[in-house]
Design a protein around this motif. Structure first.
Motif, PDB file in Angstrom:
ATOM      1  N   TYR A  79      -5.482   1.279  -5.082  1.00  0.00           N
ATOM      2  CA  TYR A  79      -5.133   1.887  -6.369  1.00  0.00           C
ATOM      3  C   TYR A  79      -5.975   3.145  -6.602  1.00  0.00           C
ATOM      4  O   TYR A  79      -5.450   4.210  -6.944  1.00  0.00           O
ATOM      5  N   ALA A  80      -7.282   3.002  -6.438  1.00  0.00           N
ATOM      6  CA  ALA A  80      -8.179   4.136  -6.655  1.00  0.00           C
ATOM      7  C   ALA A  80      -8.000   5.199  -5.580  1.00  0.00           C
ATOM      8  O   ALA A  80      -8.096   6.401  -5.868  1.00  0.00           O
ATOM      9  N   VAL A 112       3.176   0.830 -16.051  1.00  0.00           N
ATOM     10  CA  VAL A 112       2.307  -0.288 -15.695  1.00  0.00           C
ATOM     11  C   VAL A 112       2.883  -0.970 -14.459  1.00  0.00           C
ATOM     12  O   VAL A 112       4.060  -1.332 -14.435  1.00  0.00           O
ATOM     13  N   VAL A 113       2.038  -1.122 -13.440  1.00  0.00           N
ATOM     14  CA  VAL A 113       2.453  -1.828 -12.225  1.00  0.00           C
ATOM     15  C   VAL A 113       1.628  -3.100 -12.103  1.00  0.00           C
ATOM     16  O   VAL A 113       0.389  -3.052 -12.072  1.00  0.00           O
ATOM     17  N   LEU A 114       2.304  -4.222 -12.037  1.00  0.00           N
ATOM     18  CA  LEU A 114       1.665  -5.525 -11.845  1.00  0.00           C
ATOM     19  C   LEU A 114       1.818  -5.925 -10.382  1.00  0.00           C
ATOM     20  O   LEU A 114       2.929  -6.168  -9.907  1.00  0.00           O
ATOM     21  N   SER A 153       0.831  -1.211   0.000  1.00  0.00           N
ATOM     22  CA  SER A 153       0.000   0.000   0.000  1.00  0.00           C
ATOM     23  C   SER A 153       0.862   1.257   0.000  1.00  0.00           C
ATOM     24  O   SER A 153       0.533   2.241  -0.667  1.00  0.00           O
ATOM     25  N   GLU A 154       1.963   1.226   0.744  1.00  0.00           N
ATOM     26  CA  GLU A 154       2.864   2.391   0.749  1.00  0.00           C
ATOM     27  C   GLU A 154       3.467   2.606  -0.631  1.00  0.00           C
ATOM     28  O   GLU A 154       3.577   3.738  -1.110  1.00  0.00           O
ATOM     29  N   PHE A 155       3.862   1.531  -1.307  1.00  0.00           N
ATOM     30  CA  PHE A 155       4.418   1.687  -2.646  1.00  0.00           C
ATOM     31  C   PHE A 155       3.365   2.214  -3.619  1.00  0.00           C
ATOM     32  O   PHE A 155       3.679   3.051  -4.474  1.00  0.00           O
ATOM     33  N   ILE A 156       2.147   1.716  -3.501  1.00  0.00           N
ATOM     34  CA  ILE A 156       1.067   2.204  -4.365  1.00  0.00           C
ATOM     35  C   ILE A 156       0.911   3.716  -4.224  1.00  0.00           C
ATOM     36  O   ILE A 156       0.801   4.454  -5.213  1.00  0.00           O
ATOM     37  N   MET A 157       0.913   4.189  -2.988  1.00  0.00           N
ATOM     38  CA  MET A 157       0.780   5.622  -2.755  1.00  0.00           C
ATOM     39  C   MET A 157       2.010   6.376  -3.266  1.00  0.00           C
ATOM     40  O   MET A 157       1.889   7.440  -3.883  1.00  0.00           O
ATOM     41  N   ARG A 158       3.198   5.819  -3.037  1.00  0.00           N
ATOM     42  CA  ARG A 158       4.424   6.543  -3.394  1.00  0.00           C
ATOM     43  C   ARG A 158       4.611   6.661  -4.901  1.00  0.00           C
ATOM     44  O   ARG A 158       4.976   7.719  -5.414  1.00  0.00           O
TER      45      ARG A 158
END
Length: 342
Positions: free
Chosen positions: A101-102, A148-150, A73-78
């Motif tokens: 993600y959203a 693109v992030v998988l 989750s931290e990486f998604i935000m960063r």
């Protein structure tokens, strides 16, 4: 702010938790032992050089391509923040997907678009959550010039099928790994991403925008142990057990439609009384927040948990119309027949 997640809630940790997708065979004994031996007196190396080297060797990539993160989750935000600061304006997210993600897109002002070709940032998760399947727009997403992030959180828990990631695509997309689910220890936070082969500038920006010591000593120990052969052997054995448990669980619930899934969880369409079940120590994940009203996502659990779920459903865990009694549900084969599956 309220976020929809499974696991512990105001009533504490559920005794029988079908609401999170952690490996029900865990925690991995070898990794748990490594955590007990952690030296908590000292800071980790702020550059995480030994850890990066181990993760790079595990994936067969150069160490610069490993970006550590406090959690997925931290990486998604960063990465969303990093791209927004660089001018990204649009994000594509699967119709049913992990809510972070959203959430990150909203926080950083990225408009959500329906066509991945229009996006600056695209998200994929395979096996996906909540469905546990492949993303139908895979080819459209991975073969254009967006970032693109998988999300590969559930790849280590794949029980059937094969990843759609092939050949050169593996060097074109960001791969986000959060092994704590596969190891059955989601209480330990720690993740990492593998950068595309041509993304050195973005990888450096992400490193610059990270806080100091994003990983504590326990996360470092978990991720180092993750790369070891004995840990991967335990994981392979746990997948064999999960396949047995999944077959038993789907047979138990065969009165309701269960959607296909390649992972250690699946979605089921049913009218259930979540409050009634929760009072009996059972928690399921209702899937409206994933865009699937009327569906429930259930992780695969051991026979004892399945038996508890069966008993609670038979006792009245099925929703009813006001003024009408709850009806008996003729459930499938009992979890008590699962001797030796654990």
């Amino acid at each position: 702010m309220t976020r929809e997640h499974g696991g512990a809630d105001a009533q504490g940790v559920p005794r029988w938790d079908f609401s999170t997708n952690a490996n029900a065979c865990g925690p991995c004994p070898r990794v748990a032992a490594a955590l007990r031996d952690v030296d908590i007196r000292h800071y980790p190396d702020p550059g995480y050089r030994a850890l990066r080297g181990a993760l790079a060797a595990f994936h067969g990539v150069a160490p610069w391509r490993v970006v550590v993160a406090a959690s997925a989750s931290e990486f998604i935000m960063r990465i969303t923040a990093c791209l927004a600061r660089a001018g990204a304006r649009r994000a594509w997210i699967p119709a049913s997907a992990y809510g972070e993600y959203a959430h990150a897109a909203r926080i950083w002002g990225l408009a959500r678009v329906d066509d991945p070709v229009q996006a600056d940032l695209c998200w994929l998760c395979e096996p996906s959550s909540p469905l546990g399947t492949a993303e139908p727009q895979w080819d459209a997403v991975v073969r254009h010039d967006a970032v693109v992030v998988l999300d590969r959180a559930y790849e280590p828990l794949r029980l059937s099928g094969a990843s759609a990631l092939r050949g050169e695509d593996a060097d074109r997309v960001w791969q986000l790994w959060s092994p704590n689910k596969a190891l059955g220890m989601t209480g330990v936070r720690g993740a990492y991403a593998i950068a595309p082969a041509d993304a050195a500038a973005l990888a450096d920006s992400l490193e610059q925008q990270a806080p100091s010591w994003s990983l504590g000593a326990h996360a470092v120990a978990m991720l180092q142990a993750w790369t070891q052969a004995r840990t991967q052997q335990w994981l392979a054995q746990s997948r064999d057990t999960l396949r047995q448990w999944k077959a038993l669980q789907q047979n138990l619930l065969n009165v309701w439609p269960c959607l296909p899934s390649d992972a250690n969880f699946f979605c089921m369409q049913a009218e259930l009384d979540a409050d009634f079940l929760r009072l009996r120590g059972i928690k399921l994940r209702e899937a409206t927040s994933f865009g699937l009203p009327g569906m429930w996502r259930l992780s695969v659990q051991p026979p004892a948990a399945q038996a508890a779920l069966r008993d609670a459903l038979e006792a009245g865990g099925v929703s009813r119309e006001p003024g009408r009694p709850k009806r008996a549900i003729p459930l499938g084969g009992t979890a008590r027949s699962a001797k030796g599956a654990s």
